[in-house]
Enzyme design. Structure first.
Site, short mmCIF file in Angstrom:
data_model
loop_
_atom_site.label_atom_id
_atom_site.label_comp_id
_atom_site.label_asym_id
_atom_site.label_seq_id
_atom_site.Cartn_x
_atom_site.Cartn_y
_atom_site.Cartn_z
N GLU A 3 10.87 16.77 13.28
CA GLU A 3 11.29 16.54 11.91
C GLU A 3 10.61 17.55 10.98
OE1 GLU A 3 9.75 12.91 10.09
OE2 GLU A 3 11.71 12.54 9.17
N GLU A 6 9.63 1.71 10.34
CA GLU A 6 10.71 2.56 9.83
C GLU A 6 10.17 3.98 9.79
OE1 GLU A 6 13.66 1.45 9.29
OE2 GLU A 6 13.29 -0.70 9.34
N CYS A 60 14.39 10.22 5.15
CA CYS A 60 14.25 9.93 6.58
C CYS A 60 15.56 10.15 7.32
CB CYS A 60 13.76 8.51 6.76
SG CYS A 60 14.77 7.30 5.92
N ILE A 104 5.58 9.29 12.49
CA ILE A 104 5.22 8.79 13.82
C ILE A 104 3.70 8.61 13.95
CG2 ILE A 104 5.07 9.47 16.26
CD1 ILE A 104 7.87 10.45 16.16
N LYS A 131 0.88 -1.18 0.00
CA LYS A 131 0.00 0.00 0.00
C LYS A 131 0.91 1.23 0.00
CE LYS A 131 -2.45 3.32 1.79
NZ LYS A 131 -1.69 4.47 1.31
P1 NAD Z 1 2.75 8.83 6.67
O1 NAD Z 1 2.93 8.17 7.99
O2 NAD Z 1 1.78 9.93 6.55
O3 NAD Z 1 2.31 7.75 5.58
C1 NAD Z 1 3.07 6.59 5.32
C2 NAD Z 1 2.16 5.51 4.79
O4 NAD Z 1 1.28 5.11 5.82
C3 NAD Z 1 1.28 5.95 3.63
O5 NAD Z 1 1.12 4.89 2.72
C4 NAD Z 1 -0.04 6.25 4.32
O6 NAD Z 1 -1.14 6.15 3.45
C5 NAD Z 1 -0.06 5.17 5.38
N1 NAD Z 1 -0.88 5.45 6.56
C6 NAD Z 1 -1.09 6.65 7.16
N2 NAD Z 1 -1.92 6.49 8.22
C7 NAD Z 1 -2.20 5.17 8.30
C8 NAD Z 1 -3.00 4.39 9.18
N3 NAD Z 1 -3.70 4.94 10.17
N4 NAD Z 1 -3.05 3.05 8.98
C9 NAD Z 1 -2.35 2.47 7.97
N5 NAD Z 1 -1.61 3.18 7.08
C10 NAD Z 1 -1.53 4.51 7.25
O7 NAD Z 1 4.21 9.26 6.20
P2 NAD Z 1 4.59 10.06 4.89
O8 NAD Z 1 4.20 11.48 5.06
O9 NAD Z 1 4.11 9.30 3.69
O10 NAD Z 1 6.18 9.92 4.90
C11 NAD Z 1 7.02 10.81 5.56
C12 NAD Z 1 7.57 10.16 6.80
O11 NAD Z 1 8.14 8.89 6.49
C13 NAD Z 1 8.69 10.96 7.42
O12 NAD Z 1 8.52 11.00 8.81
C14 NAD Z 1 9.93 10.18 7.06
O13 NAD Z 1 11.02 10.38 7.93
C15 NAD Z 1 9.42 8.78 7.11
N6 NAD Z 1 10.27 7.86 6.34
C16 NAD Z 1 10.99 6.91 7.04
C17 NAD Z 1 11.86 6.05 6.35
C18 NAD Z 1 12.68 5.01 7.07
O14 NAD Z 1 13.16 4.08 6.45
N7 NAD Z 1 12.89 5.13 8.38
C19 NAD Z 1 11.96 6.14 4.95
C20 NAD Z 1 11.20 7.11 4.29
C21 NAD Z 1 10.35 7.95 5.00
#
Ligand code: NAD
Length: 491
Positions: free
Chosen positions: A386, A251, A285, A231, A176
């Site tokens: 962040e 992650e 990230c 988070i 997803k």
């Molecule tokens: P996000 O948490 O908004 O979304 C990530 C994914 O989770 C998306 O596919 C979203 O649709 C899904 N999602 C959101 N809420 C959900 C829920 N309640 N249940 C299930 N799925 C849900 O994050 P983002 O804005 O897409 O990405 C940015 C963040 O990702 C930043 O904090 C970045 O640091 C982090 N990130 C971490 C890594 C790593 O490897 N540690 C890599 C890339 C990005």
């Protein structure tokens, strides 16, 4: 405009509701594609397919070395389709084509080759248990249908890391991707059809996180969730998974410190610190977004950094001359600009940048200058939260102890950088940093062989390396009695 469908059981499906979401090109501001808004029925279709493929299809019974061969085909197909996939990801999230396409052809394809080789090498052990006549051994086994939820900043990279490890371990997968950038993952699946995996082994659903993502995590037949994101989404996912007692790999984000000591080669450090945040516009990230610099070289370091970034060209992500592309979507762009205003209001000094800009070759795009704030203190939002944008917070320190203390004074623990020409000292400092990855005199390296992941609220579990594959496996302990006797317990 391109309309994608979702992928389940080896076929493309229109969403049950008939609803689609717009995908907006951050370089032009135009809707360039539509992705399905999958609901509970659509998610069920994909999960049932993954479950059937695991329980009853050839994948679940395949020999490990055959799985390895299948993974090698995925690597080959990825290389053959790298150009088109790179172009699609650029449309979708503004990532520079010159960064994605070569990466897909080399180190991301290597993820498949690495795990192809590992597919038949995860060994259990024979354990000398305190039980006479008993042979006890362990086996690593797959979970079954697993969910892989990915973020918008690097959809292909994140999906490939997860898919390669999960499949090598013998699982089937439902992916997803983020609602802000799903097209490249759907295109990846179009490409992977050439690899002739059995139906249901790989499936993709798209839609909103709180709806499609939550439905996927909540589905009874999903046995493990690997999540990459922020988070908020991570915590919501962990809560949903906990209600069904499902393991999760998290992650999450970071506020990674770069520690520059006075004995560092300052030019090397300035290049490395700039490279550690600005080329992807801070949308990584592991961005090194906190510069902790020894007071005695503070001004010289900031001066050198400004000199390095003043030659950065912002522009169209297709243009090979571009150094920094756009911010991936409008609400995030607005968020970064709000964080910049908040830092000013909190008393940080804007030393460079800080503005939204409109480069000549992409005047409708979402661009923000590389930005440096000095006079930042540990209690400011800029030092703790962040931004996930091109904003560097500079904080001086006066001793090694203080540097380590400030580096660890964070809810995050994803990565850290240490810049010093004294290797023994750098190693001592690295040992004490609470971060899943520490770079010494370099930053941003990541290859499939070495595990990545977070400490504290940056997450748990690991991706890449042998640990990344074992994270997708569970251990079974088998007890075999070699003696002919099973005494009657009631005699
Ligand atoms: P996000 O948490 O908004 O979304 C990530 C994914 O989770 C998306 O596919 C979203 O649709 C899904 N999602 C959101 N809420 C959900 C829920 N309640 N249940 C299930 N799925 C849900 O994050 P983002 O804005 O897409 O990405 C940015 C963040 O990702 C930043 O904090 C970045 O640091 C982090 N990130 C971490 C890594 C790593 O490897 N540690 C890599 C890339 C990005």
């Amino acid at each position: 405009m391109k309309t994608f469908d979702f992928y389940a059981n080896g076929q493309w499906h229109k969403p049950f509701s008939g609803e689609y979401l717009d995908s907006i090109d951050p370089t032009t501001g135009e809707v360039w594609a539509r992705i399905p808004k999958c609901n509970t029925e659509d998610v069920d279709k994909a999960v049932q397919a993954a479950h059937q493929a695991f329980e009853h299809g050839p994948w679940g019974r395949m020999l490990p070395s055959e799985r390895g061969r299948a993974l090698r085909r995925l690597g080959d197909v990825l290389i053959e389709n790298a150009e088109i996939l790179g172009e699609i990801e650029t449309r979708d999230n503004g990532k520079k084509t010159k960064d994605i396409t070569p990466g897909l052809k080399s180190w991301l394809a290597d993820s498949f080759y690495y795990y192809a080789g590992l597919a038949d090498k995860i060994e259990g052990s024979v354990i000398p248990v305190d039980a006479p006549g008993i042979l006890n051994y362990t086996r690593y086994e797959p979970f079954g249908a697993v969910a892989c939820i990915t973020a918008w900043n690097s959809p292909l990279l994140i999906a490939i890391w997860k898919i390669a490890a999960a499949l090598a371990a013998g699982n089937t997968v439902v992916i997803k991707p983020s609602e802000y950038a799903s097209a490249s993952t759907l295109a990846l699946m179009q490409a992977f059809e050439q690899a002739d995996l059995a139906p249901g082994v790989l499936n993709v659903v798209t839609g909103l996180g709180a709806q499609t993502g939550a439905d996927l995590v909540n589905h009874d037949l999903i046995r493990l969730v690997s999540f990459t994101g922020g988070i908020g989404g991570g915590a919501a996912t962990a809560v949903t998974a906990a209600q069904k007692i499902k393991p999760v790999i998290m992650e999450l984000g970071g506020k990674s410190p770069q520690l520059v000591f006075a004995d560092a080669d300052l030019q090397l450090a300035a290049n490395g610190v700039a490279a550690g945040i600005f080329p992807p516009a801070g949308q990584s990230c592991i961005s090194g977004s906190r510069l902790l610099v020894e007071q005695s070289v503070h001004d010289e370091m900031v001066e050198k950094l400004i000199k390095v970034i003043s030659s950065a060209r912002l522009g169209h992500p297709d243009d090979p001359a571009t150094h920094i592309g756009p911010i991936a979507h409008k609400s995030h762009f607005d968020c970064i600009l709000r964080d910049i205003e908040k830092a000013k209001a909190d008393g940080a000094r804007l030393a460079y940048g800080g503005n939204a800009v409109k480069p000549g070759n992409a005047a409708n795009g979402l661009f923000i200058e590389p930005t440096i704030f000095t006079n930042v203190t540990q209690d400011m939002k800029l030092a703790q939260d962040e931004v996930f944008g091109p904003v560097l917070a500079v904080i001086p320190f006066t001793s090694q102890e203080q540097a380590i203390e400030m580096a660890n004074d964070s809810k995050f623990g994803l990565a850290a950088g240490v810049w010093s020409q004294d290797s023994a000292r750098a190693i001592r400092v690295a040992d004490r940093l609470k971060a899943g990855t520490v770079y010494i005199n370099n930053y941003f390296n990541a290859t499939t062989q070495s595990p990545v992941g977070g400490y504290k609220q940056s997450g748990y579990g690991r991706e890449n390396g042998i640990e990344g594959m074992k994270a997708f496996m569970q251990i079974k302990s088998v007890w075999l009695d070699t003696t002919p006797n099973q005494p009657d317990p009631f005699a």
